[in-house]
Design an enzyme around this catalytic site. Structure first.
Site, PDB file in Angstrom:
ATOM      1  N   HIS A  17       0.836  -1.204   0.000  1.00 18.05           N
ATOM      2  CA  HIS A  17       0.000   0.000   0.000  1.00 18.05           C
ATOM      3  C   HIS A  17       0.870   1.254   0.000  1.00 18.05           C
ATOM      4  O   HIS A  17       1.594   1.512   0.966  1.00 18.05           O
ATOM      5  CB  HIS A  17      -0.880  -0.034   1.249  1.00 18.05           C
ATOM      6  CG  HIS A  17      -1.808   1.115   1.376  1.00 18.05           C
ATOM      7  ND1 HIS A  17      -1.738   2.018   2.397  1.00 18.05           N
ATOM      8  CD2 HIS A  17      -2.859   1.495   0.597  1.00 18.05           C
ATOM      9  CE1 HIS A  17      -2.708   2.910   2.274  1.00 18.05           C
ATOM     10  NE2 HIS A  17      -3.404   2.618   1.184  1.00 18.05           N
ATOM     11  N   HIS A  58      -0.723  10.711  -2.548  1.00 12.05           N
ATOM     12  CA  HIS A  58      -2.024  10.316  -1.996  1.00 12.05           C
ATOM     13  C   HIS A  58      -2.958  11.486  -1.703  1.00 12.05           C
ATOM     14  O   HIS A  58      -4.101  11.514  -2.132  1.00 12.05           O
ATOM     15  CB  HIS A  58      -1.823   9.498  -0.721  1.00 12.05           C
ATOM     16  CG  HIS A  58      -3.117   9.113  -0.069  1.00 12.05           C
ATOM     17  ND1 HIS A  58      -3.767   9.915   0.850  1.00 12.05           N
ATOM     18  CD2 HIS A  58      -3.905   8.023  -0.235  1.00 12.05           C
ATOM     19  CE1 HIS A  58      -4.886   9.341   1.219  1.00 12.05           C
ATOM     20  NE2 HIS A  58      -4.998   8.183   0.586  1.00 12.05           N
TER      21      HIS A  58
HETATM   22  O1  G3P Z   1      -7.226   1.030  -2.351  1.00 14.13           O
HETATM   23  C1  G3P Z   1      -7.072   0.820  -1.011  1.00 14.13           C
HETATM   24  C2  G3P Z   1      -6.618   2.078  -0.294  1.00 14.13           C
HETATM   25  O2  G3P Z   1      -5.518   2.607  -0.961  1.00 14.13           O
HETATM   26  C3  G3P Z   1      -7.696   3.091  -0.215  1.00 14.13           C
HETATM   27  O3  G3P Z   1      -7.475   4.086   0.711  1.00 14.13           O
HETATM   28  O4  G3P Z   1      -6.882   6.358   1.426  1.00 14.13           O
HETATM   29  O5  G3P Z   1      -5.125   4.657   1.225  1.00 14.13           O
HETATM   30  O6  G3P Z   1      -6.149   5.595  -0.824  1.00 14.13           O
HETATM   31  P1  G3P Z   1      -6.355   5.215   0.622  1.00 14.13           P
HETATM   32 CA    CA Z   2      -4.872   4.400  -2.340  1.00 13.89          CA
END
Ligand code: G3P
Ligand code: CA
Length: 242
Positions: A17, A58
């Site tokens: 992630h 992000h």
């Molecule tokens: O796609 C999963 C996750 O990345 C979604 O939340 O806020 O980390 O983009 P965020």
């Molecule tokens: Ca994400």
């Protein structure tokens, strides 16, 4: 299609992630490199478009993850590229990330910014001509209007609808209407009966963001197909064969 990227046949997917963002500055080349070194066969990142370039960050603002300030979409590309996104690294472009990953992992591109679907598909079409396979990519978004633009532009691309915890009702119907092959759900919304219904609809379910070992165990027990995690090593400790 290489089996390495085949989300349909992988028993469990550990998705880095924003890379291995528990260890390196998120959404930077070092973070993606770390995730791959830890064994991730898929990484996840977030994109915005600025002056026609897709950039990987992000937040909609710069303050948390860079030494800049203000809204990403209001800046010049030159200013964004002058910033430090952690350990002296630039905010990467999507092209830079894909080039650095160089077929070693699949890339989940989350459409975070407005007007990102069309340029992402256009970039992937260029890359296909240069030898990339569309199966190396998954396009996802919380913005289902943006996500719905992908299919008509490139029906072969896999897409994933992401839902916030409070929006989980109707997530199956909405995903099916969108033509998604998978969905992303907050780990707090994941329950075994929901997982069963998602699977019965022919969809895969990936939970976000699963960092604690206890939650990793819980998601595995609930039957999800994979997790987004900032700590890929914790998943591989539990599932070394993946
Ligand atoms: O796609 C999963 C996750 O990345 C979604 O939340 O806020 O980390 O983009 P965020
Ligand atoms: Ca994400």
């Amino acid at each position: 299609m290489s089996a390495k990227f085949d989300l349909q046949s992988m028993p469990f997917v550990c998705i880095g992630h924003r890379g291995a963002s528990g260890y390196e500055p998120e959404n930077t080349l070092s973070s993606f490199e770390r995730a791959i070194a830890m064994g991730c066969r898929w990484i996840e990142l977030d994109v915005y478009q600025v002056e026609g370039e897709l950039i990987v960050i992000h937040d909609s603002t710069l303050d948390r993850t860079t030494n800049g300030q203000g809204r990403v979409a209001s800046q010049t590309l030159a200013y964004l590229r002058s910033l430090d996104a952690g350990n002296g690294q630039q905010i990467p472009t999507l092209t830079e990330v894909i080039s650095a990953v160089d077929h070693r992992a699949g890339i989940n591109i989350e459409l975070k910014g407005k007007h990102t679907a069309a340029p992402v598909v256009a970039l992937l079409h260029q890359l296909v001509k240069a030898g990339w396979d569309l199966a190396e990519f998954l396009i996802s978004s919380f913005n289902h209007v943006e996500l719905a633009e992908v299919g008509p532009l490139e029906p072969r691309l896999r897409t994933g609808a992401i839902f916030r915890r409070q929006d989980v009702e109707d997530c199956i119907t909405k995903s099916v209407i969108l033509g998604a092959s998978c969905m992303g759900l907050s780990l707090r919304a994941v329950e075994p009966d929901l997982v069963e219904r998602i699977h019965a609809a022919g969809l895969k379910i990936y939970a976000y963001t699963v960092n604690k070992s206890a939650d990793i165990n819980k998601m595995i027990a609930h039957g999800v197909d994979g997790v987004f995690t900032n700590f890929p090593d914790r998943v591989f400790e539990r599932l070394p064969e993946n």
